[in-house]
Every structure is written in structure tokens, then in C-alpha cells.
Write an enzyme that holds these catalytic residues in place. Structure first.
Site: not given
Length: 349
Positions: A61-63
């Protein structure tokens, strides 16, 4: 760089790991963390490798997956000499099934992470949060299948409560499934809740703690204190709504002691805060993140600092918060003695 065992996996990880949440800069939360470009990411990863770091952490989900892509590119030439950890289970799209622990989603999420990371296997796959809608029996069987397939080498959790993690471990033990060896937790001098239940659990089950946000969501950088409150334009305001609440007076008292010790040993406040964590029981690796080279070099300096027993005790006392029921030692001195021994540095993972 010192290397610790990741639980009972036999895997040796650097005491400082690198968190790639600052790569990409997409979305309100992650853009507040950092907006490193691929060029900057490559440079920071090289600095980490030169310092001896071999543990690199990210999440799908990071960026919107950009962090995984950038980390994969930055480590492409050094892939098999280093450990890549990524996390899945947080919602990644509006699709009804793109979240949680279901077999359908977990297998697909792992395959998508492998593609973004441009690798054949994930060293440590961690579940980003607990899913109460999927049976733990199904979860542990799916994770065991992923390990047996070779797509995943080791498994871990993040942000689980003690009973959730222990129940999953018990199911794995009962059926002979792969068990968790890593527990990624929030732990810092301004957030010591980990010590009440999860630290004893990790010690008992021989699970290694992977520490995230070791500087307490930026509160322990030394930039802000009684005289210098967080300015309105600070990035901290963009993420503060997700941070655990704190008592401001405890924070300010802690910062006073951190600054005193940093002056005594000629170190920075973040280095002292990180060094305290490196000397805590059950901690396998502490994740440092950085928006730029200056921050990264400063954080890396923590590996060269060794606090004295007296300095550690000062930090322990000023940061202590009375634990809630049933963890507080309320009925006899014997319990108090055992509790104090457990949260001291008297045992090792």
C-alpha cells in the site's frame, strides 16, 4: 553493523533496517513521509548497503505500490545478498475482495508484490493488520502453502494483539504449518505499550521484533519541544491523526533527558532514541526511514552509540507510563519484581 537473529528463523538481520515508506510520495500519508525519487532511492539504498544494512522493509500500500517498485529497482544488483520484507492485507483498491487474509486475495497480493519487486521470492512476508473475517485456520494453511511454493521464505505479522498472534501460532503448531518468526511493532521511548504483552509473547515464542516508527512519529527528532512547538506547516500534522495519543508533558520531560544525554555523549537526539531501542530485549531490527541523505546518515550513526546502564535507566524512568489492567503490578511485590525484570535489559531474544 551488528546482526541479530530474526526470532528462531536462523536468519541474521542488521540491527538497523531500512523502511522504504518514503519512496514514491503518493497520497496524503505517504507524501508526508517523503517523496524520494528513484535516483534518491538508489543513493539511499547504497548508503545503507555500505553501512551494513541487509534488511529492507516496504508494503504493497505504500504509495500505491510505488515503494515496492522503487525498492526492487534499487536492490536489483544486490537482491540475493539482502532481505526484502513486504506487507499485505490493507485494502489496495475499491474491489470488495482486495483486502484481508482470504486465500483468494493473499495469493494474488503476493504475486503482485513479487512482480513489483521484480523478484522470485519474498524473504519475509508480513500481514499488515488483523482480519477478523477470515478464519485463522485458512490463513495459516495459505501462508504455509506460500512458503512451500517458494514464493515466500518466512512469515510475520504487524499490529496484531497478543491473543491474535498467539492463537495463530497455536493453530500452526497444531497442524504443522509454518509459524511466525517476525512481529513488526510500534515501539519507541514515547510509545512503550509493546512491553506489556507483546514483548513477553515474543520472548516466549522466540519471535523477533521489527520496530516501526522508532522516533514516535517524528516526535523524538529533537526539532520540537516546549520552546519550539510543531509549526502549522509541519508534515507531522498530515499523519498525526494516525499516531497514538501521548501526554505532552511526558514527551517534553523525555526530550529534556534525551538532549542532556545527547550532549553528554556528543550524539544527536534521534541517535540516542534509536540506541535505546537497539539495546532492548526481543528487538531484532529497528527500521529507520529518511526523506533525504542527511537524515539517513544521522540515523545510521545510532549503530556506533552504546548507552551506559545509568543513561538507559534515566530514559526508562522518564518514559515510563503506568500500564493498564491486567498488566499493572497491583497485588504483590513478587509480581512487581518479575514485571520490572521483564522490561529491563536483563534478558536477550
Amino acid at each position: 553493523m551488528k546482526y541479530n537473529l530474526l526470532g528462531n528463523s536462523g536468519l541474521k538481520v542488521s540491527e538497523l533496517g531500512f523502511g522504504a515508506g518514503t519512496f514514491g510520495g503518493k497520497g496524503q500519508i505517504f507524501s508526508a513521509w517523503g517523496k524520494a525519487s528513484q535516483h534518491e532511492a538508489n543513493h539511499m539504498i547504497k548508503l545503507c548497503l555500505d553501512a551494513g544494512i541487509n534488511f529492507f522493509d516496504t508494503a504493497d500500500v505504500y504509495s500505491d505500490g510505488e515503494s515496492e517498485r522503487m525498492l526492487g529497482k534499487a536492490l536489483a544488483q544486490e537482491r540475493h545478498h539482502n532481505i526484502i520484507s513486504t506487507k499485505v492485507s490493507i485494502r489496495t483498491s475499491e474491489n470488495a475482495n482486495d483486502v484481508g487474509f482470504s486465500r483468494n486475495y493473499l495469493i494474488r497480493a503476493v504475486e503482485q508484490s513479487l512482480e513489483r519487486l521484480n523478484t522470485d521470492y519474498i524473504d519475509v512476508l508480513q500481514l499488515h493488520h488483523f482480519d477478523s473475517f477470515t478464519s485463522l485456520e485458512q490463513l495459516m494453511k495459505t501462508l504455509d502453502d506460500l512458503v512451500r511454493s517458494g514464493k515466500v521464505r518466512y512469515i510475520g505479522v504487524s499490529n496484531f494483539s497478543g491473543w491474535q498472534l498467539m492463537k495463530a501460532q497455536s493453530i500452526a503448531s497444531q497442524h504443522g504449518y509454518e509459524k511466525f518468526v517476525a512481529n513488526q511493532v510500534y515501539y519507541s521511548l514515547i510509545g512503550r505499550d509493546y512491553e506489556w504483552e507483546l514483548m513477553p509473547l515474543n520472548h516466549d515464542q522466540n519471535i523477533g521484533a521489527v520496530v516501526w516508527s522508532p522516533l514516535g512519529w517524528g516526535r523524538l527528532t529533537g526539532k520540537f519541544d516546549r520552546q519550539n512547538p510543531v509549526p502549522i506547516e509541519s508534515r507531522l500534522h498530515d499523519t498525526e491523526q494516525f499516531a497514538p495519543p501521548i501526554q505532552q508533558e511526558i514527551l517534553y520531560n523525555l526530550l529534556d533527558v534525551l538532549k542532556d544525554i545527547s550532549n553528554e555523549i556528543q550524539a544527536t537526539v534521534p541517535q540516542v532514541a534509536l540506541s535505546w531501542l537497539l539495546q532492548r530485549p526481543t528487538v531484532s531490527t529497528v527500521l529507520i526511514g529518511a526523506r533525504n541523505e542527511t537524515q539517513l546518515r544521522d540515523n545510521l550513526g545510532a549503530k556506533d552509540i552504546l548507552l551506559s546502564n545509568a543513561q538507559i535507566e534515566r530514559l526508562n524512568q522518564v518514559s515510563a507510563v503506568y500500564p493498564p489492567y491486567p498488566y499493572y503490578p497491583y497485588w504483590n511485590g513478587q509480581f512487581t519484581e518479575r514485571y520490572n525484570a521483564l522490561v529491563s535489559s536483563s534478558f536477550t531474544p
